[in-house]
Design an enzyme around this catalytic site. Sequence first.
Site, PDB file in Angstrom:
ATOM      1  N   THR A 147       0.731  -1.300  -0.085  1.00 58.70           N
ATOM      2  CA  THR A 147      -0.117   0.303  -0.326  1.00 58.70           C
ATOM      3  C   THR A 147       0.784   1.058   0.005  1.00 58.70           C
ATOM      4  O   THR A 147       1.963   1.367   0.917  1.00 58.70           O
ATOM      5  CB  THR A 147      -1.062   0.196   1.424  1.00 58.70           C
ATOM      6  OG1 THR A 147      -1.825  -1.300   1.446  1.00 58.70           O
ATOM      7  CG2 THR A 147      -1.906   1.147   1.398  1.00 58.70           C
ATOM      8  N   GLY A 186       3.034  -3.420   8.444  1.00 62.21           N
ATOM      9  CA  GLY A 186       3.003  -3.399   9.398  1.00 62.21           C
ATOM     10  C   GLY A 186       5.084  -3.846   9.647  1.00 62.21           C
ATOM     11  O   GLY A 186       5.529  -4.365   9.683  1.00 62.21           O
ATOM     12  N   GLU A 429      -5.917  -5.705   4.241  1.00 59.07           N
ATOM     13  CA  GLU A 429      -6.140  -7.077   3.189  1.00 59.07           C
ATOM     14  C   GLU A 429      -7.582  -7.118   2.268  1.00 59.07           C
ATOM     15  O   GLU A 429      -7.624  -7.671   1.874  1.00 59.07           O
ATOM     16  CB  GLU A 429      -6.532  -8.352   3.922  1.00 59.07           C
ATOM     17  CG  GLU A 429      -5.313  -9.299   3.190  1.00 59.07           C
ATOM     18  CD  GLU A 429      -3.698  -9.076   4.048  1.00 59.07           C
ATOM     19  OE1 GLU A 429      -3.617  -9.046   2.319  1.00 59.07           O
ATOM     20  OE2 GLU A 429      -3.340  -8.802   3.956  1.00 59.07           O
TER      21      GLU A 429
HETATM   22  C1  LIG Z   1      -9.139  -5.068  -5.712  1.00 56.15           C
HETATM   23  C2  LIG Z   1      -7.804  -5.803  -6.815  1.00 56.15           C
HETATM   24  C3  LIG Z   1      -8.467  -7.120  -6.695  1.00 56.15           C
HETATM   25  C4  LIG Z   1      -8.471  -5.415  -8.401  1.00 56.15           C
HETATM   26  O1  LIG Z   1      -7.006  -6.023  -8.943  1.00 56.15           O
HETATM   27  P1  LIG Z   1      -7.154  -6.041 -10.439  1.00 56.15           P
HETATM   28  O2  LIG Z   1      -5.874  -6.282 -10.926  1.00 56.15           O
HETATM   29  O3  LIG Z   1      -7.261  -4.171 -10.226  1.00 56.15           O
HETATM   30  O4  LIG Z   1      -7.791  -6.677 -10.849  1.00 56.15           O
HETATM   31  P2  LIG Z   1      -9.991  -6.372 -11.884  1.00 56.15           P
HETATM   32  O5  LIG Z   1     -10.466  -5.964 -10.560  1.00 56.15           O
HETATM   33  O6  LIG Z   1      -9.093  -5.606 -12.906  1.00 56.15           O
HETATM   34  O7  LIG Z   1      -9.725  -8.072 -12.078  1.00 56.15           O
HETATM   35  C5  LIG Z   1      -9.129  -8.499 -13.088  1.00 56.15           C
HETATM   36  C6  LIG Z   1      -9.108 -10.177 -13.197  1.00 56.15           C
HETATM   37  O8  LIG Z   1      -8.333 -10.775 -11.864  1.00 56.15           O
HETATM   38  C7  LIG Z   1      -9.071 -11.269 -11.029  1.00 56.15           C
HETATM   39  N1  LIG Z   1      -8.862 -11.269  -9.197  1.00 56.15           N
HETATM   40  C8  LIG Z   1      -8.398 -10.114  -8.903  1.00 56.15           C
HETATM   41  N2  LIG Z   1      -7.406 -10.495  -8.289  1.00 56.15           N
HETATM   42  C9  LIG Z   1      -7.346 -11.445  -7.738  1.00 56.15           C
HETATM   43  C10 LIG Z   1      -7.050 -13.243  -6.837  1.00 56.15           C
HETATM   44  N3  LIG Z   1      -6.121 -12.340  -5.861  1.00 56.15           N
HETATM   45  N4  LIG Z   1      -6.595 -14.366  -7.559  1.00 56.15           N
HETATM   46  C11 LIG Z   1      -7.329 -14.169  -8.618  1.00 56.15           C
HETATM   47  N5  LIG Z   1      -7.851 -13.751  -9.367  1.00 56.15           N
HETATM   48  C12 LIG Z   1      -7.371 -12.395  -9.265  1.00 56.15           C
HETATM   49  C13 LIG Z   1     -10.866 -10.597 -11.474  1.00 56.15           C
HETATM   50  O9  LIG Z   1     -11.024 -11.375 -10.607  1.00 56.15           O
HETATM   51  C14 LIG Z   1     -10.400 -10.334 -13.135  1.00 56.15           C
HETATM   52  O10 LIG Z   1     -11.209 -11.374 -12.710  1.00 56.15           O
HETATM   53  P3  LIG Z   1     -12.005 -11.634 -14.083  1.00 56.15           P
HETATM   54  O11 LIG Z   1     -12.671 -12.809 -14.866  1.00 56.15           O
HETATM   55  O12 LIG Z   1     -13.385 -10.712 -13.713  1.00 56.15           O
HETATM   56  O13 LIG Z   1     -11.609 -10.193 -15.036  1.00 56.15           O
HETATM   57  C15 LIG Z   1      -6.149  -5.744  -6.099  1.00 56.15           C
HETATM   58  O14 LIG Z   1      -5.790  -4.517  -6.258  1.00 56.15           O
HETATM   59  C16 LIG Z   1      -6.854  -6.456  -5.205  1.00 56.15           C
HETATM   60  O15 LIG Z   1      -6.729  -7.040  -4.479  1.00 56.15           O
HETATM   61  N6  LIG Z   1      -6.975  -4.948  -3.870  1.00 56.15           N
HETATM   62  C17 LIG Z   1      -6.651  -4.688  -2.632  1.00 56.15           C
HETATM   63  C18 LIG Z   1      -5.325  -4.472  -1.853  1.00 56.15           C
HETATM   64  C19 LIG Z   1      -5.260  -5.133  -0.563  1.00 56.15           C
HETATM   65  O16 LIG Z   1      -6.014  -6.276  -0.791  1.00 56.15           O
HETATM   66  N7  LIG Z   1      -3.611  -5.168  -0.226  1.00 56.15           N
HETATM   67  C20 LIG Z   1      -3.702  -5.468   1.095  1.00 56.15           C
HETATM   68  C21 LIG Z   1      -2.254  -4.633   1.677  1.00 56.15           C
HETATM   69  S1  LIG Z   1      -0.976  -5.870   2.492  1.00 56.15           S
HETATM   70  C22 LIG Z   1      -2.887  -5.188   4.430  1.00 56.15           C
HETATM   71  O17 LIG Z   1      -3.160  -4.970   3.782  1.00 56.15           O
HETATM   72  C23 LIG Z   1      -2.237  -6.239   5.759  1.00 56.15           C
HETATM   73  C24 LIG Z   1      -2.517  -5.890   6.343  1.00 56.15           C
HETATM   74  C25 LIG Z   1      -2.089  -6.518   7.792  1.00 56.15           C
HETATM   75  C26 LIG Z   1      -2.899  -8.049   8.192  1.00 56.15           C
HETATM   76  O18 LIG Z   1      -3.099  -8.529   7.203  1.00 56.15           O
HETATM   77  O19 LIG Z   1      -2.675  -8.088   9.446  1.00 56.15           O
HETATM   78  C1  FAD Z   2      -4.499  -1.556  10.050  1.00 58.76           C
HETATM   79  C2  FAD Z   2      -4.467  -1.990   9.378  1.00 58.76           C
HETATM   80  C3  FAD Z   2      -2.962  -2.331   8.603  1.00 58.76           C
HETATM   81  C4  FAD Z   2      -2.535  -2.230   7.615  1.00 58.76           C
HETATM   82  N1  FAD Z   2      -1.127  -2.761   6.739  1.00 58.76           N
HETATM   83  C5  FAD Z   2      -0.783  -3.165   5.775  1.00 58.76           C
HETATM   84  C6  FAD Z   2       0.180  -3.783   5.636  1.00 58.76           C
HETATM   85  O1  FAD Z   2       0.672  -3.816   6.811  1.00 58.76           O
HETATM   86  N2  FAD Z   2       0.969  -4.018   4.398  1.00 58.76           N
HETATM   87  C7  FAD Z   2      -0.213  -2.911   3.393  1.00 58.76           C
HETATM   88  O2  FAD Z   2       0.627  -2.945   1.973  1.00 58.76           O
HETATM   89  N3  FAD Z   2      -1.211  -2.322   3.348  1.00 58.76           N
HETATM   90  C8  FAD Z   2      -1.302  -2.511   4.246  1.00 58.76           C
HETATM   91  N4  FAD Z   2      -3.040  -1.838   5.159  1.00 58.76           N
HETATM   92  C9  FAD Z   2      -2.753  -0.822   4.180  1.00 58.76           C
HETATM   93  C10 FAD Z   2      -4.250  -1.312   3.865  1.00 58.76           C
HETATM   94  O3  FAD Z   2      -3.780  -2.511   2.932  1.00 58.76           O
HETATM   95  C11 FAD Z   2      -4.954  -0.941   2.859  1.00 58.76           C
HETATM   96  O4  FAD Z   2      -5.262   0.264   3.626  1.00 58.76           O
HETATM   97  C12 FAD Z   2      -6.243  -1.398   1.661  1.00 58.76           C
HETATM   98  O5  FAD Z   2      -6.723  -2.264   1.183  1.00 58.76           O
HETATM   99  C13 FAD Z   2      -7.589  -0.366   1.430  1.00 58.76           C
HETATM  100  O6  FAD Z   2      -7.321   0.956   1.122  1.00 58.76           O
HETATM  101  P1  FAD Z   2      -7.027   2.063   0.608  1.00 58.76           P
HETATM  102  O7  FAD Z   2      -6.446   2.765   2.797  1.00 58.76           O
HETATM  103  O8  FAD Z   2      -6.630   2.498  -0.568  1.00 58.76           O
HETATM  104  O9  FAD Z   2      -8.767   2.840   0.605  1.00 58.76           O
HETATM  105  P2  FAD Z   2      -9.736   3.193  -0.459  1.00 58.76           P
HETATM  106  O10 FAD Z   2      -9.325   2.043  -1.576  1.00 58.76           O
HETATM  107  O11 FAD Z   2      -9.166   4.637  -0.041  1.00 58.76           O
HETATM  108  O12 FAD Z   2     -11.258   3.661  -0.113  1.00 58.76           O
HETATM  109  C14 FAD Z   2     -11.422   4.753   0.261  1.00 58.76           C
HETATM  110  C15 FAD Z   2     -13.264   4.347  -0.182  1.00 58.76           C
HETATM  111  O13 FAD Z   2     -13.017   3.951  -1.334  1.00 58.76           O
HETATM  112  C16 FAD Z   2     -13.971   3.307  -1.681  1.00 58.76           C
HETATM  113  N5  FAD Z   2     -13.059   2.322  -3.205  1.00 58.76           N
HETATM  114  C17 FAD Z   2     -12.237   2.376  -3.097  1.00 58.76           C
HETATM  115  N6  FAD Z   2     -12.034   1.636  -5.102  1.00 58.76           N
HETATM  116  C18 FAD Z   2     -13.258   1.636  -5.127  1.00 58.76           C
HETATM  117  C19 FAD Z   2     -13.990   1.068  -6.247  1.00 58.76           C
HETATM  118  N7  FAD Z   2     -12.977   0.876  -6.986  1.00 58.76           N
HETATM  119  N8  FAD Z   2     -15.341   0.743  -6.115  1.00 58.76           N
HETATM  120  C20 FAD Z   2     -16.195   1.569  -5.273  1.00 58.76           C
HETATM  121  N9  FAD Z   2     -15.397   2.001  -4.406  1.00 58.76           N
HETATM  122  C21 FAD Z   2     -14.218   2.432  -3.730  1.00 58.76           C
HETATM  123  C22 FAD Z   2     -13.673   2.092  -0.612  1.00 58.76           C
HETATM  124  O14 FAD Z   2     -15.037   1.083  -0.741  1.00 58.76           O
HETATM  125  C23 FAD Z   2     -14.141   3.170   0.363  1.00 58.76           C
HETATM  126  O15 FAD Z   2     -15.332   3.283   1.015  1.00 58.76           O
HETATM  127  C24 FAD Z   2      -2.966  -1.466   6.469  1.00 58.76           C
HETATM  128  C25 FAD Z   2      -4.176  -1.020   6.522  1.00 58.76           C
HETATM  129  C26 FAD Z   2      -4.781  -0.838   7.900  1.00 58.76           C
HETATM  130  C27 FAD Z   2      -5.859   0.367   8.331  1.00 58.76           C
END
Ligand SMILES: CC(C)(COP(=O)(O)OP(=O)(O)OC[C@H]1O[C@@H](n2cnc3c(N)ncnc32)[C@H](O)[C@@H]1OP(=O)(O)O)[C@@H](O)C(=O)NCCC(=O)NCCSC(=O)/C=C/CC(=O)O
Ligand code: FAD
Length: 662
Positions: A147, A186, A429
Site C-alpha cells: 500500500t 506493519g 487486506e
Molecule cells: C481489487 C483488486 C483485486 C483489483 O485488482 P486488479 O488487478 O485491478 O483486477 P481487476 O479488478 O481488473 O480484475 C482482473 C481479474 O483478476 C481477478 N483477480 C483479482 N485478484 C485476484 C486474485 N487475488 N486471485 C485471482 N484472481 C484475481 C479478478 O477477479 C478479475 O477476474 P475477471 O475474470 O473478472 O477479469 C486488487 O487491486 C486488490 O486486491 N486490492 C486490495 C489490496 C489489498 O488487499 N491490499 C492488502 C495489502 S497488505 C495488508 O493490508 C496487510 C494487513 C495486515 C494484516 O494482514 O494483518
Molecule cells: C491496520 C492496517 C494495517 C495495514 N497493514 C498493511 C500492510 O502491512 N501492508 C500493506 O501493504 N498495507 C497495509 N494496510 C493497507 C490496507 O491494505 C489498505 O488500507 C486497504 O487495502 C484499503 O485501501 P485504501 O486505504 O487505499 O482505501 P481506499 O481504496 O482509498 O478506500 C476509500 C473508500 O473508497 C472506496 N473505493 C475505492 N475503490 C473503489 C472502487 N473501485 N469501487 C468502489 N469504491 C471504491 C472504498 O470502498 C472506501 O469506501 C493496512 C491498513 C490498515 C488499516
Amino acid sequence: MSTETKCNPDLVRERAKCTFDVNELINLFYGSEKATKERRHFEDAVLAVKELKDAIPEEYLSHKERYENGVRKATILRDVYRDYKAKHNRDPPPNQITKAVIKDISPFLLHNGMFVPTIAGQGTPEQQAEWLPKAESMQIIGTYAQTELGHGSFIRGLETIATYDPKTEEFVLNNPTLTSFKWWPGGLGSTVNHCVVVAQLYINGKSHGIHPFIAQIRDLDTHKPLPGVKVGEIGPKMGFQTANNGFLGFDNFRIPRKNMLMKNAQVLKDGTFVKGINEKLTYGTMVMVRVGIVGDCSFYAALAATIAVRYSAVRHQSHIKASEPEAQILDYLTQQHKLFIAVASSHVYRNAYLWMEKMYTNVMKELSQDKQDNLPELHATACCLKAVCSRDAGSLVEECRLACGGHGYMASSNLPLTYGVTIAAVTYEGERTVLLLQTARYLMKAWMAALKGKVLSPSVSYLLNSLKESKKPWQNTPEGIVKGFQHVSFGKVKAAYETIQKYMKQGKDYEDAWNLASVQLVKASEAHSRAILCEVSWEAVCSSSASPNLSRVLQQLAQLYLTYWTLETSGDLLLYSNITKDDLIILRDKYEELLVAIRPNAVGLVDGFDLRDEILNSTLGSYDGRVYERLMEEALKSPLNQETVNSSFHKYLKPMMEKAKL
Ligand SMILES: CC(C)(COP(=O)(O)OP(=O)(O)OC[C@H]1O[C@@H](n2cnc3c(N)ncnc32)[C@H](O)[C@@H]1OP(=O)(O)O)[C@@H](O)C(=O)NCCC(=O)NCCSC(=O)/C=C/CC(=O)O
Ligand SMILES: Cc1cc2nc3c(=O)[nH]c(=O)nc-3n(C[C@H](O)[C@H](O)[C@H](O)COP(=O)(O)OP(=O)(O)OC[C@H]3O[C@@H](n4cnc5c(N)ncnc54)[C@H](O)[C@@H]3O)c2cc1C
C-alpha cells in the site's frame, strides 16, 4: 483455569446448569483432545516466562514505550516458539497466546503473516533457499510493503517503480511522488530490515505491471536506513499501536536482479520479460491472508462474547419481577439477543474458515500442477467472506461492549481495544466494498453462464438450480432457510445483472452501467456470502461427531444464526423468496424460544471457547467472575493513584482557585 471455589457464585450456578460436557465442546472446536492438550501445553509454556508479564497495563505507557515493550516481548515469544520447535521437531499448535503477551498487535505480525509466506509462495526454489532459512530463523526481519499513500485498493495504480538496468543486472527502485510512498506496512516503522516491495516493473521504458521484490532497507548491524531509503513510522491509530506501521520511499536504490520474486513472471539477465501463467498469482499472499481473517473473526467474536456473557451472568441490575431480587442482566431477553448471536457467529466463522481453508489447500495443490480452473472461485469466495465476516465481527464486538454498559467503556474490559483490532480487518487486506465488488464480478459471470445453462462451480451452483426450479413453498426449517438465503442471493444477482443491462440499453457503456448498479452488486455479494455462511455452518453442525447433548446445543446455535439473519433481512426474503408474513411470525417466536433454550448453557458455551484469562485480558470476563474486585485492582494501578496529590494541583488548580477569590 481458576478453581470453582474462588468463583463468583453466579458463575458456579451457571456452570452447574450446563447440559453438555464443556470439554467435549473445547475438543470439537479446536479439532481434537490432542489438539487441546498441545495448545494448552504451549500456552502454559509461554505464560511461565516471567519476563513476558507487564509491570503496569500498556495503556499507561507512551507510544514509544509501548512499541519498545512490544518488541521486547515479541523477541522473547519468538524464543519460546524456537525452543518448542527444537524440542518437538514441529511448529507450536495454532494458538492465540500472542494476545496474552503483546495484547495488541505484534511488530512481527507482517514478518510471519506476509513476508515469509510471500517468499514461500512467490519465490523460485533458489530464492526460497536463499531467504526462507534466514527469515524463518529471524536473521532477517521483513514486512509486506504494498500500500502507498495514494493507492491501497487499486494496486495496478501503485507508483513505486522498479526499473531494470541490464548493464548491472539490477533493479532501480524509486518513489517519484509523495503519493508513491509506501504507507501502512506493519513493522516497517522501526522493526524490519527487509521487505517485500510491490512495484511497477519497467524494462526499456515499457511497463510490465506490478511485481514483488525483496529489498534490504536497513543495515543488519546498525539498523540505520541504507543510503537511498527514507523510512519511518506513521503514528498512532485506532488500534494496532504496537504493529509499528510505517512509511518508505526509495531514491535510486539498487537491488540485484535475483531480488525480484520470480516464481510467476521473470526478468532474464538481458532484460527479457517472461510472463507468468496468470498475472493474478502475484496477488496470492493476499488470498491466503483473507482466508485466515475469517478464522480471526471467529476468535474475536469468541473473545468479546466470553467477556460479555460472563460479565452478564455476574452483573445484577433492576428487577424482572418486583418481588424477586435484582436479576442477572443475562436474564433479560434483550441482553441474550445482543450476546448469543456473537457466540453463534463465532462457530459459524470457524466452520466457514475450515471450509475455506480446504478450498484454499485444494486450489494451491491444483496450481502446483498448473491447473487454474478453481482460482476464480477461491478468490471470489475469500473476498466476500473476508468482507462480510470482518464487518459482522466488528459489529458483534461493539455490541458486546455496549452490552457491558459503562464498564464496557473501560480499557481494562479489553473490549475497546478488541473493537479497534477487529474492525481494522474491514479495511486491511482489501477494503470491504472493493472486495465485495470483486465477488460481484464473479457472480455476474456465473449468472451469464447460468443463463446459458452451463455447469457452475459448487459455491454458485445454487444460481443454476434456482433458475431451473420454480420457487417452492417456503419451509420453516434450517434447510428451508438456507434455500431462502440462496433465493435472496439469486434474486439480487439477477436484479443487479438486469440493472446493468437496463443502463446499457439506455446507451451507457459497461463500466458506467456497472458503477450505477454497484450498490446492488455489493448487496448481491453480501447475500451470496450469507447464503454460504448459512449453508456451510448448518452442514457442519449436521455432520459433526458431537454427542447428543452437545449436538442439541450446537444445532440451537446454528439455528439461532439462521433465524437471526432471517429476521434481520426479512424484507429481502419477502422480496425474493416465498416466505410469508405468517412464516416470519413463526420464526420470530422460534428465535425467542432459541434464546430461552440457549440461556442455561450460555456460560458453558463461552467456557467452551477455552480462552484463558491472560488471553481475555479483561476485568469483566475472567473465569472466576471477580469483576468488581478486578475493576478496582486495575484502577489502583493508574499512575494517578500512586500519589495522594498530583502536582497539577499546585501548578494550576490552586492558583485558579486563589485567582477566583480576588
Ligand atoms: C481489487 C483488486 C483485486 C483489483 O485488482 P486488479 O488487478 O485491478 O483486477 P481487476 O479488478 O481488473 O480484475 C482482473 C481479474 O483478476 C481477478 N483477480 C483479482 N485478484 C485476484 C486474485 N487475488 N486471485 C485471482 N484472481 C484475481 C479478478 O477477479 C478479475 O477476474 P475477471 O475474470 O473478472 O477479469 C486488487 O487491486 C486488490 O486486491 N486490492 C486490495 C489490496 C489489498 O488487499 N491490499 C492488502 C495489502 S497488505 C495488508 O493490508 C496487510 C494487513 C495486515 C494484516 O494482514 O494483518
Ligand atoms: C491496520 C492496517 C494495517 C495495514 N497493514 C498493511 C500492510 O502491512 N501492508 C500493506 O501493504 N498495507 C497495509 N494496510 C493497507 C490496507 O491494505 C489498505 O488500507 C486497504 O487495502 C484499503 O485501501 P485504501 O486505504 O487505499 O482505501 P481506499 O481504496 O482509498 O478506500 C476509500 C473508500 O473508497 C472506496 N473505493 C475505492 N475503490 C473503489 C472502487 N473501485 N469501487 C468502489 N469504491 C471504491 C472504498 O470502498 C472506501 O469506501 C493496512 C491498513 C490498515 C488499516
